[in-house]
Design a protein around this motif. Structure first.
Motif, PDB file in Angstrom:
ATOM      1  N   THR A 185       0.670  -1.103  -0.185  1.00 53.52           N
ATOM      2  CA  THR A 185      -0.205  -0.286  -0.204  1.00 53.52           C
ATOM      3  C   THR A 185       0.965   1.019  -0.221  1.00 53.52           C
ATOM      4  OG1 THR A 185      -1.601  -1.299   1.368  1.00 53.52           O
ATOM      5  CG2 THR A 185      -1.556   1.492   1.161  1.00 53.52           C
ATOM      6  N   ARG A 192       1.337   3.878  -2.832  1.00 51.66           N
ATOM      7  CA  ARG A 192       0.548   5.813  -2.092  1.00 51.66           C
ATOM      8  C   ARG A 192       1.742   6.466  -2.966  1.00 51.66           C
ATOM      9  NH1 ARG A 192      -2.743   7.542   0.590  1.00 51.66           N
ATOM     10  NH2 ARG A 192      -3.744   5.365   1.539  1.00 51.66           N
ATOM     11  N   GLY A 240      -4.050   6.183  -2.252  1.00 49.21           N
ATOM     12  CA  GLY A 240      -4.190   4.793  -1.494  1.00 49.21           C
ATOM     13  C   GLY A 240      -5.334   3.540  -2.975  1.00 49.21           C
ATOM     14  N   PRO A 241      -5.512   2.382  -2.392  1.00 43.44           N
ATOM     15  CA  PRO A 241      -6.220   1.667  -3.243  1.00 43.44           C
ATOM     16  C   PRO A 241      -7.854   2.101  -3.598  1.00 43.44           C
ATOM     17  CG  PRO A 241      -5.344   0.779  -0.718  1.00 43.44           C
ATOM     18  CD  PRO A 241      -5.093   1.574  -1.630  1.00 43.44           C
ATOM     19  N   ARG A 242      -8.132   2.303  -2.925  1.00 44.98           N
ATOM     20  CA  ARG A 242      -9.261   2.272  -2.935  1.00 44.98           C
ATOM     21  C   ARG A 242      -9.738   3.516  -3.387  1.00 44.98           C
ATOM     22  NH1 ARG A 242     -11.399   3.714   2.772  1.00 44.98           N
ATOM     23  NH2 ARG A 242      -9.926   4.613   3.101  1.00 44.98           N
ATOM     24  N   HIS A 243      -9.020   4.660  -3.905  1.00 44.93           N
ATOM     25  CA  HIS A 243      -9.082   5.652  -5.174  1.00 44.93           C
ATOM     26  C   HIS A 243      -8.808   5.047  -5.960  1.00 44.93           C
ATOM     27  CE1 HIS A 243      -7.840   9.400  -7.336  1.00 44.93           C
ATOM     28  NE2 HIS A 243      -8.428   9.907  -6.862  1.00 44.93           N
ATOM     29  N   LEU A 263      -9.644   2.490  -7.482  1.00 46.56           N
ATOM     30  CA  LEU A 263     -10.305   1.517  -7.771  1.00 46.56           C
ATOM     31  C   LEU A 263     -11.919   1.704  -7.816  1.00 46.56           C
ATOM     32  CD1 LEU A 263     -10.462  -1.712  -4.713  1.00 46.56           C
ATOM     33  CD2 LEU A 263      -9.899  -1.900  -7.869  1.00 46.56           C
ATOM     34  N   VAL A 264     -11.962   2.827  -7.408  1.00 44.17           N
ATOM     35  CA  VAL A 264     -12.974   4.239  -7.634  1.00 44.17           C
ATOM     36  C   VAL A 264     -12.955   4.734  -9.579  1.00 44.17           C
ATOM     37  CG1 VAL A 264     -14.084   6.095  -7.631  1.00 44.17           C
ATOM     38  CG2 VAL A 264     -13.706   4.286  -5.536  1.00 44.17           C
TER      39      VAL A 264
END
Length: 161
Positions: free
Chosen positions: A5, A9, A15-18, A20-21
């Motif tokens: 992670t 970054r 981050g990984p959520r950003h 993916l979105v």
């Protein structure tokens, strides 16, 4: 070995959520583009979209950024807020102004009386005057915001410096 992670970054910037979105947004955009590509009016839709982007970025953004800067100056809110009261007042002006501005843009042809003949031909009805309704909604938005701001100020305990 470094945390994956942290490496993501450092390389990507978020981050990984950003990520993916963002990828989900690209997939959705691709799906919409595929659906629209077969439409006969796809060129007109693309032209309207590009025109809206240009109108926003070159016309509307400088206008409302200048108005916001003038409002911040009038309220005495600089780069760093001088206190929670002034920033709250600024937001209680921004929110109804944003609502009124968006309603103005959405209903602009009706507010200015454009397209009355087209509306009558499509619906066989007279168009109702929208300007007075928009003014009433705008006044209501500002009144509600002012009432909420007043309630917030009254409920906050007074502090002596």
């Amino acid at each position: 070995m470094a945390d994956p992670t942290a490496r993501l970054r450092a390389g990507y910037g978020a981050g990984p959520r950003h990520l993916l979105v963002l990828l989900a947004c690209f997939v959705l955009t691709g799906w919409v583009a595929q659906r629209i590509a077969g439409e006969a009016t796809a060129g007109r839709m693309l032209l309207w979209f590009v025109g809206a982007v240009i109108a926003h970025d070159l016309v509307l953004f400088p206008v409302y950024a200048t108005l916001d800067r003038a409002l911040r100056g009038a309220l005495g809110v600089g780069r760093r807020p001088t206190g929670p009261g002034r920033l709250a007042l600024l937001n209680h002006i921004r929110v109804p102004a944003l609502g009124a501005g968006l309603l103005f843009l959405v209903y602009l042809p009706g507010l200015l009386g454009w397209g009355d003949e087209t509306y009558r031909a499509a619906t066989a009805q007279q168009r109702v005057p929208l300007l007075t309704r928009w003014l009433a909604i705008t006044a209501a938005l500002f009144l509600i915001s002012a009432a909420l701001y007043t309630l917030r100020r009254l409920r906050r305990p007074h502090r002596t410096p």
